[in-house]
Design an enzyme around this catalytic site. Structure first.
Site, PDB file in Angstrom:
ATOM      1  N   GLU A  91       0.668  -1.094   0.010  1.00 45.71           N
ATOM      2  CA  GLU A  91       0.040  -0.072  -0.096  1.00 45.71           C
ATOM      3  C   GLU A  91       0.881   1.045  -0.003  1.00 45.71           C
ATOM      4  O   GLU A  91       1.993   1.204   0.524  1.00 45.71           O
ATOM      5  CB  GLU A  91      -0.818  -0.069   1.439  1.00 45.71           C
ATOM      6  CG  GLU A  91      -1.815  -1.137   1.293  1.00 45.71           C
ATOM      7  CD  GLU A  91      -2.680  -1.101   2.537  1.00 45.71           C
ATOM      8  OE1 GLU A  91      -2.510  -0.235   3.527  1.00 45.71           O
ATOM      9  OE2 GLU A  91      -3.361  -2.143   2.823  1.00 45.71           O
ATOM     10  N   CYS A 109       3.075   8.689   1.888  1.00 40.94           N
ATOM     11  CA  CYS A 109       3.562   7.561   2.557  1.00 40.94           C
ATOM     12  C   CYS A 109       4.083   6.304   1.893  1.00 40.94           C
ATOM     13  O   CYS A 109       3.070   5.735   1.321  1.00 40.94           O
ATOM     14  CB  CYS A 109       2.468   7.097   3.828  1.00 40.94           C
ATOM     15  SG  CYS A 109       2.722   5.933   5.059  1.00 40.94           S
ATOM     16  N   CYS A 116       5.412  -7.058   7.411  1.00 45.61           N
ATOM     17  CA  CYS A 116       6.468  -6.501   8.369  1.00 45.61           C
ATOM     18  C   CYS A 116       6.660  -7.523   9.525  1.00 45.61           C
ATOM     19  O   CYS A 116       5.953  -8.329  10.010  1.00 45.61           O
ATOM     20  CB  CYS A 116       5.850  -5.465   9.279  1.00 45.61           C
ATOM     21  SG  CYS A 116       7.031  -4.510  10.341  1.00 45.61           S
ATOM     22  N   CYS A 120       3.885  -5.456  15.736  1.00 40.24           N
ATOM     23  CA  CYS A 120       3.411  -4.618  16.772  1.00 40.24           C
ATOM     24  C   CYS A 120       1.780  -4.734  16.923  1.00 40.24           C
ATOM     25  O   CYS A 120       1.194  -4.794  15.859  1.00 40.24           O
ATOM     26  CB  CYS A 120       3.537  -2.975  16.412  1.00 40.24           C
ATOM     27  SG  CYS A 120       5.155  -2.693  16.371  1.00 40.24           S
ATOM     28  N   CYS A 123      -0.920  -2.748  14.905  1.00 38.59           N
ATOM     29  CA  CYS A 123      -0.748  -2.365  13.494  1.00 38.59           C
ATOM     30  C   CYS A 123      -1.403  -3.588  12.630  1.00 38.59           C
ATOM     31  O   CYS A 123      -0.722  -4.705  12.923  1.00 38.59           O
ATOM     32  CB  CYS A 123       0.735  -2.200  13.155  1.00 38.59           C
ATOM     33  SG  CYS A 123       1.409  -2.050  11.702  1.00 38.59           S
ATOM     34  N   CYS A 342      -2.163   2.081   7.881  1.00 37.81           N
ATOM     35  CA  CYS A 342      -1.173   1.162   7.416  1.00 37.81           C
ATOM     36  C   CYS A 342      -1.630  -0.326   7.488  1.00 37.81           C
ATOM     37  O   CYS A 342      -1.986  -0.837   8.576  1.00 37.81           O
ATOM     38  CB  CYS A 342       0.098   1.035   7.849  1.00 37.81           C
ATOM     39  SG  CYS A 342       1.536  -0.009   7.409  1.00 37.81           S
TER      40      CYS A 342
END
Length: 364
Positions: A91, A109, A116, A120, A123, A342
């Site tokens: 994205e 962004c 990832c 976290c 997220c 995100c």
């Protein structure tokens, strides 16, 4: 075939000499066609001879990320779901900012990884897991897609003004390709972005922090989100392996230019890190370095374990920090109606696809 988006200017110069038998100036012509004029077809490169263009077509390509979906918010925030050459999806988001002389400016962004590794807990990308690092061409290709969408063809004072590496992935875990991207971005014969208009955000990775600082190629933002080690371990378990005290010690020696600050990102989670006591713990951390604070108010998403903080707590938190002479800004959340945070759009599309696949009506 070689995708020329993946070559820095020195690499392109070496490639044109070895593969095409052409002098260095040919690489500069190609570079400007690719990054300034956003050319994707060698036949459009009219200042390059036809035999050279034919040889280019036989040996190379210019492949942008493919737009799979575009969603635009009521506030103008625009999110793209992009498909890479191997089918992976990432994205990028365009965020409207100030207007000058009736022309709206934009911030983009950027993502740097497919997924990832950090996990976290707040997220969406972190909950997807990690697929792979992105290449320089895939990182910078996001900018070409955005500029084409905006019709932004001006070489001077383009309307896409600022870049933030705050999308999918941890930039310092893809350090090589991120640094190559920053070097190419700073080339004034290409995209020509000043380091003052680029911010790289990290959740706190020891390896690569020094290299980024010494390069001077971008500003630094740190996803802090916690005023103490215990809270950081709870909400950012992998990032917290580099202990908060050690992270802050490293930031004290981070090289900063005149009038440059480290930006701390602080996501306020209701009942987790939003109390006045948390503000008291946070203040000396930010004050210990040349820092400023962006406060981001959490917006609860479906299935999230967290809730938004109350307005009363938000204002008390901000008021306390200002009383300690800390520049703390509550950042307005944009694109809420299109899942602009995100990873949310990709996650939603994956969920829809899974539901469609499971629906008996779709089975033959």
């Amino acid at each position: 075939m070689t995708n020329l988006l993946n070559l820095t200017l020195p690499e392109l110069e070496a490639w044109t000499q070895s593969e095409l038998g052409e002098p260095k100036f040919r690489a500069m012509q190609l570079w400007q066609w690719i990054w300034q004029r956003m050319a994707r077809d060698f036949d459009t490169m009219t200042n390059i001879s036809r035999p050279c263009r034919e040889l280019l077509a036989a040996k190379a390509c210019i492949v942008w990320p493919e737009v799979s979906a575009v969603e635009e918010s009521r506030d103008g925030t625009t999110k793209f779901l992009l498909r890479l050459e191997d089918g992976a999806q990432i994205e990028t988001v365009l965020i409207p900012s100030d207007s000058r002389e009736g022309v709206r400016r934009w911030t983009q962004c950027l993502s740097c990884q497919v997924g990832c590794t950090m996990g976290c807990t707040f997220c969406s990308t972190g909950q997807m897991g990690f697929e792979r690092n992105m290449t320089m061409g895939e990182i910078l290709g996001q900018i070409l897609v955005a500029r084409e969408h905006l019709g932004d063809t001006r070489l001077h004072w383009p309307i896409l003004r600022n870049l933030v590496f705050m999308g999918m992935g941890e930039p310092l875990l893809n350090l090589k390709e991120v640094m190559r991207s920053l070097e190419s971005l700073n080339n004034d014969k290409g995209l020509g972005f000043s380091p003052r208009r680029i911010t790289v955000s990290t959740c706190g990775i020891e390896k690569g922090l020094k290299e980024l600082g010494e390069s001077g190629l971008a500003f630094l933002a740190v996803s802090l989100h916690a005023p103490n080690q215990a809270v950081r371990e709870r909400i950012m378990p992998k990032a917290a392996r580099w202990r908060l005290n050690d992270l802050m010690a490293a930031l004290k020696s981070y090289p900063l230019k005149t009038r440059e600050h480290i930006t701390f990102e602080y996501l306020m989670l209701g009942g987790v890190n939003d109390s006045l006591e948390h503000a008291r713990e946070l203040a000396p951390l930010v004050s210990a370095v040349k820092g400023k604070l962006n406060i981001i108010v959490y917006n609860a998403a479906e299935g999230s374990p967290y809730q938004a903080p109350s307005e009363e707590r938000i204002l008390a938190f901000e008021k306390y920090l200002w009383s300690k002479d800390i520049t703390a800004i509550i950042r307005k959340s944009k694109g809420q109606d299109i899942k602009a945070a995100c990873g949310q759009l990709k996650a939603a599309r994956q969920k829809d696809t899974a539901a469609a696949d499971a629906d008996p009506k779709n089975c033959e």
